[in-house]
Design a protein around this motif. Structure first.
Motif, PDB file in Angstrom:
ATOM      1  N   UNK A  19      50.179  34.217  43.514  1.00  0.00           N
ATOM      2  CA  UNK A  19      49.397  34.103  44.741  1.00  0.00           C
ATOM      3  C   UNK A  19      48.883  32.669  44.913  1.00  0.00           C
ATOM      4  N   UNK A  20      49.795  31.743  45.202  1.00  0.00           N
ATOM      5  CA  UNK A  20      49.444  30.331  45.291  1.00  0.00           C
ATOM      6  C   UNK A  20      48.590  30.021  46.519  1.00  0.00           C
ATOM      7  N   UNK A  21      48.660  30.866  47.543  1.00  0.00           N
ATOM      8  CA  UNK A  21      47.886  30.600  48.757  1.00  0.00           C
ATOM      9  C   UNK A  21      46.391  30.725  48.491  1.00  0.00           C
ATOM     10  N   UNK A  22      46.024  31.704  47.655  1.00  0.00           N
ATOM     11  CA  UNK A  22      44.602  31.954  47.407  1.00  0.00           C
ATOM     12  C   UNK A  22      44.022  30.969  46.390  1.00  0.00           C
ATOM     13  N   UNK A  23      44.747  30.775  45.296  1.00  0.00           N
ATOM     14  CA  UNK A  23      44.258  29.824  44.299  1.00  0.00           C
ATOM     15  C   UNK A  23      45.397  29.309  43.431  1.00  0.00           C
ATOM     16  N   UNK A  24      45.684  28.044  43.563  1.00  0.00           N
ATOM     17  CA  UNK A  24      46.626  27.403  42.662  1.00  0.00           C
ATOM     18  C   UNK A  24      45.814  26.876  41.481  1.00  0.00           C
ATOM     19  N   UNK A  25      45.996  27.482  40.305  1.00  0.00           N
ATOM     20  CA  UNK A  25      45.110  27.170  39.184  1.00  0.00           C
ATOM     21  C   UNK A  25      45.206  25.716  38.740  1.00  0.00           C
TER      22      UNK A  25
END
Length: 261
Positions: free
Chosen positions: A248-254
């Protein structure tokens, strides 16, 4: 501040050590003393529970969210500017933040040591010491072997004792030193009075921190802190904890781009 940064850069290049006198206000020093007492109470209970109280008397660990003053100090732009100078403008995170009230004659830090496990040619870690009680000739200020960030092997006791310098400075000062520097706690001439310090250590963002500050931050509340504190807590160089976070890169790219620059 421009002159201080210039002096810090020259000192890091030559000695690996820099002292910024009275960088913290009297009010911040007072609050840090309060923060030490509050965090000591919490840590002492756990140290006793796990039978570590004999070795860790008057020592506190990972105190960032135990009192707001620790976040306030790390948000000091002058403090962070000197840390950034050491790393040459590269991103960095908080590796650990603890403290100690050294009222005795000797402790584990009295031995010659450096605070990295492996020697590297590159600057990867920076120690800092927040001085809460004056470092004087009588209360055992830290001894440094200047320039030893460029030396791989541990010096002999004789060589260290001959060449090391003790850095005395007033409360509110911050000592910055390359974690590769050989150093030790100085020997006290007067036993029993307070000598409180805090020891924030910083590292490049790809170095594993000594505590999961990102998880602690999220439990504390992201909305309560600055972007700087999020950066220092490795929130922007975190690792995914689930497949949802991985995909889920849209919400949070760590681990954000630019952390290794």
């Amino acid at each position: 501040m421009e002159k201080i940064i210039e002096n810090a850069k020259a000192a890091f290049d030559k000695d690996g050590v820099f002292v910024a006198e009275k960088l913290l206000s009297n009010e911040q020093v007072s609050k840090l003393r309060e923060g030490f007492l509050a965090s000591r109470e919490y840590c002492a209970k756990l140290q006793k529970k796990y039978e570590l109280d004999a070795q860790q008397t008057d020592t506190v660990h990972h105190v960032l969210f135990m009192h707001e003053i620790f976040q306030e100090v790390l948000d000091n732009p002058d403090y962070m500017a000197i840390v950034e100078t050491f790393f040459g403008g590269s991103k960095f995170v908080l590796n650990s933040i603890g403290g100690q009230n050294n009222r005795g004659d000797a402790n584990y830090a009295s031995n010659i040591h450096r605070d990295v496990r492996f020697y590297t040619q590159d600057r990867l870690m920076l120690n800092t010491i927040l001085i809460i009680d004056d470092f004087t000739d009588t209360n055992g200020p830290t001894e440094f072997l200047l320039g030893s960030d460029k030396v791989k092997d541990k010096p002999s006791e004789e060589s260290f004792s001959e060449k090391a310098v003790s850095l005395t400075c007033p409360a509110g000062s911050i000592i910055f030193f390359d974690s590769r520097i050989w150093h030790r706690a100085g020997k006290r001439k007067i036993i029993g009075d307070d000598r409180i310090i805090f020891t924030p250590i910083f590292a490049r963002s790809f170095i594993k921190p000594g505590f999961d500050y990102s998880k602690a931050l999220q439990a504390y509340g992201l909305e309560k802190v600055s972007d700087n504190i999020k950066q220092l807590c490795s929130y922007y160089s975190d690792i995914p904890a689930s497949h949802d976070e991985w995909y889920n890169l849209k919400e949070r790219r760590c681990y954000l781009a630019g952390q290794d620059d």
